[in-house]
Design a protein around this motif. Sequence first.
Motif, PDB file in Angstrom:
ATOM      1  N   PHE A   1      -7.563  -2.759  -2.099  1.00 24.04           N
ATOM      2  CA  PHE A   1      -8.438  -3.285  -1.440  1.00 24.04           C
ATOM      3  C   PHE A   1      -9.628  -4.991  -1.467  1.00 24.04           C
TER       4      PHE A   1
ATOM      5  N   TRP B   1      -6.648   1.754  -5.182  1.00 22.58           N
ATOM      6  CA  TRP B   1      -7.151   1.528  -4.341  1.00 22.58           C
ATOM      7  C   TRP B   1      -8.017   0.639  -3.897  1.00 22.58           C
TER       8      TRP B   1
ATOM      9  N   GLY C   1       0.823  -1.552  -0.079  1.00 22.63           N
ATOM     10  CA  GLY C   1       0.155  -0.107   0.123  1.00 22.63           C
ATOM     11  C   GLY C   1       1.400   0.813  -0.015  1.00 22.63           C
TER      12      GLY C   1
ATOM     13  N   CYS D   1      -7.032  -7.774  -0.609  1.00 25.50           N
ATOM     14  CA  CYS D   1      -7.119  -7.762   0.556  1.00 25.50           C
ATOM     15  C   CYS D   1      -8.327  -8.581   1.556  1.00 25.50           C
ATOM     16  N   SER D   2      -8.795  -8.125   1.121  1.00 24.17           N
ATOM     17  CA  SER D   2     -11.013  -8.431   1.908  1.00 24.17           C
ATOM     18  C   SER D   2     -10.499 -10.101   1.056  1.00 24.17           C
TER      19      SER D   2
END
Length: 73
Positions: free
Chosen positions: A51, A47, A26, A54-55
């Motif tokens: 995200f 982004w 990041g 990662c989620s």
Amino acid sequence: MLDKLLDGIDILGLYFGLAGIFFFIGMAIQDVLKKGDVPKFGRYVVWLVLFLGCSGFIAKGLIQVFWQGAGVG
């Protein structure tokens, strides 16, 4: 007893290591976006993709924990 403790430490080290990698990814992306003068829409897309990655990793971990707790896998 010692084996379970070492397994727990190993798992925690893995998760903290992966969290650190995501953090540094990041920070690198933020640096590239600032130096490249990327428009706002492009920044939001970048982004969002980060995200979602990662989620997805976190969701996979939670599903694995719940399934193993229920005896499915």
